[in-house]
Scaffold this motif. Sequence first.
Motif, PDB file in Angstrom:
ATOM      1  N   GLY A 103       0.698  -1.273  -0.043  1.00 49.57           N
ATOM      2  CA  GLY A 103      -0.067  -0.018  -0.043  1.00 49.57           C
ATOM      3  C   GLY A 103       0.904   1.274  -0.001  1.00 49.57           C
ATOM      4  O   GLY A 103       0.566   2.103  -0.924  1.00 49.57           O
ATOM      5  N   ILE A 104       1.894   1.405   0.809  1.00 55.10           N
ATOM      6  CA  ILE A 104       2.709   2.430   0.946  1.00 55.10           C
ATOM      7  C   ILE A 104       3.493   2.693  -0.273  1.00 55.10           C
ATOM      8  O   ILE A 104       3.704   3.885  -0.909  1.00 55.10           O
ATOM      9  N   ALA A 105       3.896   1.450  -0.854  1.00 59.91           N
ATOM     10  CA  ALA A 105       4.876   1.768  -2.063  1.00 59.91           C
ATOM     11  C   ALA A 105       3.807   2.281  -3.415  1.00 59.91           C
ATOM     12  O   ALA A 105       4.268   3.044  -4.057  1.00 59.91           O
ATOM     13  N   ALA A 106       2.611   1.526  -3.471  1.00 59.71           N
ATOM     14  CA  ALA A 106       1.776   2.054  -4.656  1.00 59.71           C
ATOM     15  C   ALA A 106       1.296   3.579  -4.293  1.00 59.71           C
ATOM     16  O   ALA A 106       1.291   4.418  -5.228  1.00 59.71           O
ATOM     17  N   GLN A 107       1.193   4.134  -2.917  1.00 63.77           N
ATOM     18  CA  GLN A 107       0.969   5.286  -2.933  1.00 63.77           C
ATOM     19  C   GLN A 107       2.111   6.134  -3.265  1.00 63.77           C
ATOM     20  O   GLN A 107       2.096   7.321  -3.789  1.00 63.77           O
ATOM     21  N   THR A 108       3.257   5.893  -3.007  1.00 69.42           N
ATOM     22  CA  THR A 108       4.426   6.514  -3.100  1.00 69.42           C
ATOM     23  C   THR A 108       4.589   6.682  -4.655  1.00 69.42           C
ATOM     24  O   THR A 108       5.126   7.626  -5.268  1.00 69.42           O
ATOM     25  N   LEU A 109       4.440   5.511  -5.591  1.00 68.98           N
ATOM     26  CA  LEU A 109       4.705   5.684  -6.917  1.00 68.98           C
ATOM     27  C   LEU A 109       3.548   6.448  -7.474  1.00 68.98           C
ATOM     28  O   LEU A 109       4.065   7.482  -8.294  1.00 68.98           O
ATOM     29  N   MET A 166      14.862   7.080 -10.948  1.00 70.94           N
ATOM     30  CA  MET A 166      13.975   7.481  -9.848  1.00 70.94           C
ATOM     31  C   MET A 166      13.732   6.174  -8.818  1.00 70.94           C
ATOM     32  O   MET A 166      13.397   6.548  -7.626  1.00 70.94           O
ATOM     33  N   LEU A 167      13.956   5.022  -9.265  1.00 73.08           N
ATOM     34  CA  LEU A 167      13.585   4.086  -8.435  1.00 73.08           C
ATOM     35  C   LEU A 167      14.465   4.039  -6.975  1.00 73.08           C
ATOM     36  O   LEU A 167      13.525   3.775  -5.957  1.00 73.08           O
ATOM     37  N   PRO A 168      15.745   4.009  -7.056  1.00 68.79           N
ATOM     38  CA  PRO A 168      16.442   3.979  -5.746  1.00 68.79           C
ATOM     39  C   PRO A 168      15.852   4.934  -4.610  1.00 68.79           C
ATOM     40  O   PRO A 168      15.619   4.858  -3.521  1.00 68.79           O
ATOM     41  N   THR A 169      15.401   6.187  -5.067  1.00 75.14           N
ATOM     42  CA  THR A 169      14.767   7.397  -4.204  1.00 75.14           C
ATOM     43  C   THR A 169      13.550   6.984  -3.683  1.00 75.14           C
ATOM     44  O   THR A 169      13.109   6.934  -2.568  1.00 75.14           O
ATOM     45  N   ILE A 170      12.853   6.392  -4.787  1.00 72.66           N
ATOM     46  CA  ILE A 170      11.313   5.818  -4.459  1.00 72.66           C
ATOM     47  C   ILE A 170      11.257   5.039  -3.193  1.00 72.66           C
ATOM     48  O   ILE A 170      10.808   4.763  -2.239  1.00 72.66           O
ATOM     49  N   LEU A 171      12.418   3.673  -3.531  1.00 70.53           N
ATOM     50  CA  LEU A 171      12.513   2.751  -2.700  1.00 70.53           C
ATOM     51  C   LEU A 171      12.897   3.103  -1.211  1.00 70.53           C
ATOM     52  O   LEU A 171      12.424   2.767  -0.179  1.00 70.53           O
ATOM     53  N   ARG A 172      13.678   4.229  -1.217  1.00 72.76           N
ATOM     54  CA  ARG A 172      14.291   4.929   0.058  1.00 72.76           C
ATOM     55  C   ARG A 172      12.951   5.168   0.761  1.00 72.76           C
ATOM     56  O   ARG A 172      12.714   5.137   2.135  1.00 72.76           O
ATOM     57  N   VAL A 173      12.173   6.170   0.236  1.00 70.79           N
ATOM     58  CA  VAL A 173      11.126   6.781   0.650  1.00 70.79           C
ATOM     59  C   VAL A 173      10.027   5.764   1.289  1.00 70.79           C
ATOM     60  O   VAL A 173       9.693   5.981   2.350  1.00 70.79           O
ATOM     61  N   VAL A 174       9.760   4.630   0.429  1.00 69.15           N
ATOM     62  CA  VAL A 174       9.036   3.675   0.866  1.00 69.15           C
ATOM     63  C   VAL A 174       9.678   2.982   2.164  1.00 69.15           C
ATOM     64  O   VAL A 174       8.500   2.906   3.210  1.00 69.15           O
ATOM     65  N   ALA A 175      10.700   2.628   2.159  1.00 73.58           N
ATOM     66  CA  ALA A 175      11.258   1.953   3.349  1.00 73.58           C
ATOM     67  C   ALA A 175      11.312   2.883   4.610  1.00 73.58           C
ATOM     68  O   ALA A 175      10.938   2.180   5.648  1.00 73.58           O
TER      69      ALA A 175
END
Lengths: 281, 126
Positions: free
Chosen positions: A117-123, A260-269
């Motif tokens: 859910g968090i990853a989908a919202q962040t994307l 952008m993926l590394p940034t997105i993953l960091r935000v999700v984590a």
Amino acid sequence: MSLDLKKLIEEEGLLFTLPELAMKINSIVNDPEGTFEDLAEVISRDVGLSIQLLKIVNSGLYNFQEPVGTISHAISIVGMVQLRDLAVGSIIINTFKELPSQTISMKSFWEHSIATGIAAQTLAIYKKELNPERFYMAGLLHEIGRLVLLVKFQADIDKVIQQNYNDATPAHIIENNLLEVDHCLIGEALLESWNLPKYQQEVVRYHHNPMESEKFSVEASIVHFGDIIAHLLNHSKSGEHYIPQIAVDAWGNIGIPVEMLPTILRVVAERYEEVIASYFA
Amino acid sequence: MPIIKLNKLRPGMIPSSNVVELNGRTLILSGVKIQEKHLSILKKWGITQIEVYGEDEKESVVTEEERDKYSIPEQISDALLINAIEECSHLFKLNDVNVPLTKEFFRLAVGYTIRNHPDVEPFDVT
């Protein structure tokens, strides 16, 4: 399809009934005459739920500057639809937290779901979608059909998990071979029986093959990649041993540069760590 | 693989198997480079010797280029990186990691596998 999904869900009766409180909250938001005050009143009556919602609204999921102290305040800043999603999501998690299963730990199941859910919202935020918050709920519920399978077909699900591991075949394909139904279809039917929005039903159905959704392939793609990201961050304990097949074609629906993926993953984590504490304190 | 007495153990050496104390608790995982702080921990737990990778064994494993690709901190040993790559190759069995998008997901998965390792100090996976 030889299995009557509606019947299957009804047979389980109370177990898969959305609690009355969630139904009530949902109907206020769906009712054009339902007001902000109605919603605040119904939610505030449940103290436990209110506390949990305030924790979530004050978590890293939103990063509001000022603390939010009441449900009315929460509705005024996140909106009725989003607070409905959070409330119904919390009620569903609390309802199914104790589902007895030797096969899958419910805590792991919901940790993976919350991470999705968090990853989908962040994307959705990086994609500049309108109302990215709605993807939290869609991601949260993407595997809900698996819970019905767990209760209804315990022995078969053990086989599915074993075969998924041994043969490296995606779980939904094994489920289809064995049961002529899979967790995606059951999830869709369950959300339909709960009167949750159509796009959420479709997202749950097509989260493994988002390009097959006719009307909501963008939404399904966002949740699909949310699921992949949740697996990558190591919250992959929902009953799938391997990282699901990545629908590479669907990345075009996301339209975010791969860089952008590394940034997105960091935000999700980071968000995950804060949000998870609101549910499993 | 050489067995090194504690008084000869130096930071930078890499255990080739888990270092376990008498009660079975793991003190250092295999593949994690020995740091200064580990020396006192080992001493405290009465460990007298451990098995480490030989010079030639650790030199041969990962190229500089490969390490750069995963952009992981210097203190992460080659052995740990190799373990993570192996683990992720297994998890990506349903996917073709030669596809550029999947390749990037794989690279990040390796980074997070190392980051989630209980003995590794948190770092930014970039």
